[in-house]
Design a protein around this motif. Sequence first.
Motif, short mmCIF file in Angstrom:
data_model
loop_
_atom_site.label_atom_id
_atom_site.label_comp_id
_atom_site.label_asym_id
_atom_site.label_seq_id
_atom_site.Cartn_x
_atom_site.Cartn_y
_atom_site.Cartn_z
N VAL A 125 2.83 1.78 -3.51
CA VAL A 125 2.18 2.13 -4.79
C VAL A 125 1.16 3.26 -4.69
CG1 VAL A 125 2.52 -0.19 -5.71
CG2 VAL A 125 0.34 0.36 -4.65
N THR A 126 0.93 3.79 -3.50
CA THR A 126 -0.14 4.80 -3.40
C THR A 126 0.34 6.20 -2.99
OG1 THR A 126 -0.64 4.14 -1.15
CG2 THR A 126 -1.93 3.09 -2.88
N ASN A 148 6.42 2.28 -9.51
CA ASN A 148 6.25 1.16 -8.59
C ASN A 148 4.94 0.42 -8.86
OD1 ASN A 148 8.64 1.49 -7.29
ND2 ASN A 148 7.81 2.44 -5.46
N ALA A 149 3.88 1.18 -9.15
CA ALA A 149 2.58 0.56 -9.40
C ALA A 149 2.64 -0.34 -10.64
CB ALA A 149 1.52 1.65 -9.58
N ARG A 150 3.28 0.19 -11.71
CA ARG A 150 3.42 -0.61 -12.94
C ARG A 150 4.25 -1.87 -12.68
NH1 ARG A 150 3.29 4.10 -15.96
NH2 ARG A 150 5.46 4.54 -15.52
N SER A 197 6.15 6.52 -7.44
CA SER A 197 4.96 5.74 -7.10
C SER A 197 4.31 5.09 -8.34
CB SER A 197 3.95 6.63 -6.39
OG SER A 197 2.82 5.89 -6.03
N ILE A 201 -4.60 -0.11 -2.36
CA ILE A 201 -3.73 -0.59 -3.44
C ILE A 201 -4.51 -0.57 -4.76
CG2 ILE A 201 -2.47 -2.59 -4.37
CD1 ILE A 201 -1.85 -3.36 -1.46
N ASP A 215 0.85 -1.20 0.00
CA ASP A 215 0.00 0.00 0.00
C ASP A 215 0.89 1.25 0.00
OD1 ASP A 215 -1.83 1.98 0.48
OD2 ASP A 215 -2.52 1.24 2.41
N GLY A 250 -5.01 2.89 -5.87
CA GLY A 250 -3.69 3.40 -6.28
C GLY A 250 -3.29 2.91 -7.65
N LEU A 251 -3.58 1.65 -7.94
CA LEU A 251 -3.20 1.08 -9.24
C LEU A 251 -4.08 1.64 -10.36
CD1 LEU A 251 -2.65 -2.69 -8.29
CD2 LEU A 251 -0.92 -0.93 -8.63
N HIS A 292 1.05 9.10 -4.37
CA HIS A 292 0.98 9.73 -5.71
C HIS A 292 1.81 10.99 -5.87
CE1 HIS A 292 -1.84 6.72 -6.71
NE2 HIS A 292 -2.62 7.05 -5.71
#
Lengths: 64, 154
Positions: free
Chosen positions: B90-91, B101-103, B98, B148, B87, B151-152, B93
């Motif tokens: 990736v969140t 990291n999400a990708r 970030s 998450i 969490d 965030g994604l 922003h």
Amino acid sequence: MEHLLDEEPEKTANKLMHADNIIDWLLTMLEKGNPSSENFLSSAEVLFALIQSAHQVILNTVIR
Amino acid sequence: MKDYNSKFVLSLNGMERLLCILNGYRKKSISLEEEHEALVNVLDGLCSLLLVDECAEQFRRLQGFELLMSLSKKQGELRRHIIKLFDYAVTQHELPSSAKNARYFIEKGGLPIVFGVFMQSGKKKKGDLVIKLTKEDHEQDEQHVLNILVGLLI
């Protein structure tokens, strides 16, 4: 040390920033220490308190 | 003071050393409650580090995602704390790292782990440490999973 971090997080974290040896020692305790010893848990707690306090100081600085 | 977390990661190799401590638990099991608590402190420390951009970048470069995904499969009792860490990773922003990291999290197969927690899957093995969770703990877990997913999507 945990008590100091609770009472005066900013001041203590600022001072600890200049105490690499202590941080290094805490990390070494976690790397090489005995996980069943009480010191293992205490080292992890102090290290976490330290990192978290450093973050709290960042937040306070941003808010101010 | 932002420098502190950067210093911890860069000159003391703090991130790398914390990940190495966790790496040891891919092969051995957690037998004591104190040991579990110490590892939770290590994971929470990593969460705080991830609030600083260069630390979040370093976490990805050091293959922190891969390590924690692997650890979450082997140490079920740490899974909820690992999800909390994802969490944080990736969140944030406001941090440039970030989105990367999400990708990366999706590319490395993080979604099945997230949905697994959402579905409360995972079998308990004999000899596993039993940690009792409260209703609030479950709500927090759901909150992290939802964070998450949001965030994604963003």
